[in-house]
Write a protein that holds these residues in place. Sequence first.
Motif, PDB file in Angstrom:
ATOM      1  N   VAL A  69      98.565 -53.431   1.055  1.00 43.98           N
ATOM      2  CA  VAL A  69      99.264 -54.516   0.353  1.00 43.98           C
ATOM      3  C   VAL A  69     100.617 -54.643   1.048  1.00 43.98           C
ATOM      4  N   ASN A  70     101.112 -55.769   1.543  1.00 36.81           N
ATOM      5  CA  ASN A  70     102.242 -56.074   2.399  1.00 36.81           C
ATOM      6  C   ASN A  70     103.150 -57.035   1.979  1.00 36.81           C
ATOM      7  N   ALA A  71     104.186 -56.676   1.347  1.00 33.62           N
ATOM      8  CA  ALA A  71     105.481 -57.599   1.110  1.00 33.62           C
ATOM      9  C   ALA A  71     104.890 -58.652   0.309  1.00 33.62           C
ATOM     10  N   GLY A  76      91.037 -64.133  -3.781  1.00 37.21           N
ATOM     11  CA  GLY A  76      91.058 -63.611  -2.570  1.00 37.21           C
ATOM     12  C   GLY A  76      89.842 -62.981  -2.069  1.00 37.21           C
ATOM     13  N   PRO A  77      89.373 -62.840  -0.790  1.00 34.70           N
ATOM     14  CA  PRO A  77      87.963 -62.498  -0.448  1.00 34.70           C
ATOM     15  C   PRO A  77      88.180 -61.038  -0.686  1.00 34.70           C
ATOM     16  N   LYS A 130      93.343 -56.896  -3.765  1.00 32.69           N
ATOM     17  CA  LYS A 130      93.796 -57.323  -5.435  1.00 32.69           C
ATOM     18  C   LYS A 130      93.705 -56.372  -6.152  1.00 32.69           C
ATOM     19  N   THR A 131      92.783 -55.413  -6.284  1.00 37.69           N
ATOM     20  CA  THR A 131      92.834 -54.381  -7.322  1.00 37.69           C
ATOM     21  C   THR A 131      93.865 -53.257  -7.045  1.00 37.69           C
ATOM     22  N   ASN A 151      95.221 -62.000   1.113  1.00 39.55           N
ATOM     23  CA  ASN A 151      94.125 -62.247   2.208  1.00 39.55           C
ATOM     24  C   ASN A 151      94.638 -61.055   3.202  1.00 39.55           C
ATOM     25  N   PHE A 152      94.019 -60.046   3.288  1.00 41.23           N
ATOM     26  CA  PHE A 152      94.154 -58.591   4.156  1.00 41.23           C
ATOM     27  C   PHE A 152      95.746 -58.149   3.730  1.00 41.23           C
ATOM     28  N   GLY A 153      95.854 -58.258   2.217  1.00 44.56           N
ATOM     29  CA  GLY A 153      96.797 -57.354   1.581  1.00 44.56           C
ATOM     30  C   GLY A 153      98.352 -58.434   1.723  1.00 44.56           C
TER      31      GLY A 153
END
Length: 252
Positions: free
Chosen positions: A19-21, A36-37, A42-43, A226-228
């Motif tokens: 997870v980023n910013a 999100g995919p 998400k979790t 998406n991708f964190g």
Amino acid sequence: MAMLEVKNLGISFGGLKAVNAVDMQIEKGDLYGLIGPNGAGKTTFFNLITGVYTPTEGIVKLDGQDITGKKTIDINRAGIARTFQNIRLFKDLSVIDNVKVGLHNNHPYSTIEGILRLPRFRKVEKEIEAKALELLEVFDLQNEANVLAANLPYGKQRKLEIARALATDPKLILLDEPAAGMNPNETIELMETIRFVRDKFDMTILLIEHDMKLVAGICEKLTVLNFGEVLAQGETSEVLNNPEVITAYLGE
């Protein structure tokens, strides 16, 4: 003041930023969706704001209180309750006892009072029993109060998990894929239950969900990961029609 305020939240595992910013603001009474995919983070985001993981960066505030990095039990006492994608009931306990477990957070008595069954213990247990029955009636589960949780139909197990979360007297409930495994009729009933909980208890709700009909039907605002990272945020209809969001789900 926002009910949940997240700023620059992130966590890395071995150099990989899961997870980023992430920034998010949820107002009191919102019914908010996080989508999100698969593998979007998400979790992991839920785990960060509930104390399962400690953020490597960022701040989480609940109703103005900084809860960043606190223990899960302290975050629950501060006012966040959670359900899980894979239902986590006490299957060998009765329906009412599952709810009573949540109520004990706010109805304490000492160990000695419990062992000796002193008057305070009996008074508190009577109050807990009455409150548990009230919650079961809200979810139309009062007739199954003494049934083992494991013997409830799947849809009613979901309702029981939400009832137990409410028993902790939260300010914010996190629902992790509440419609997972449900048939269309159960999903419609779940949508009605979630709306009812928000309105009756003046509750703020954040949910993760892959069922876009449910998301479009009840969520007023969305964040897409998406991708964190945050891909889109805003009103539900606007976000679901965002070309970047559609591409993230369906590919080029």
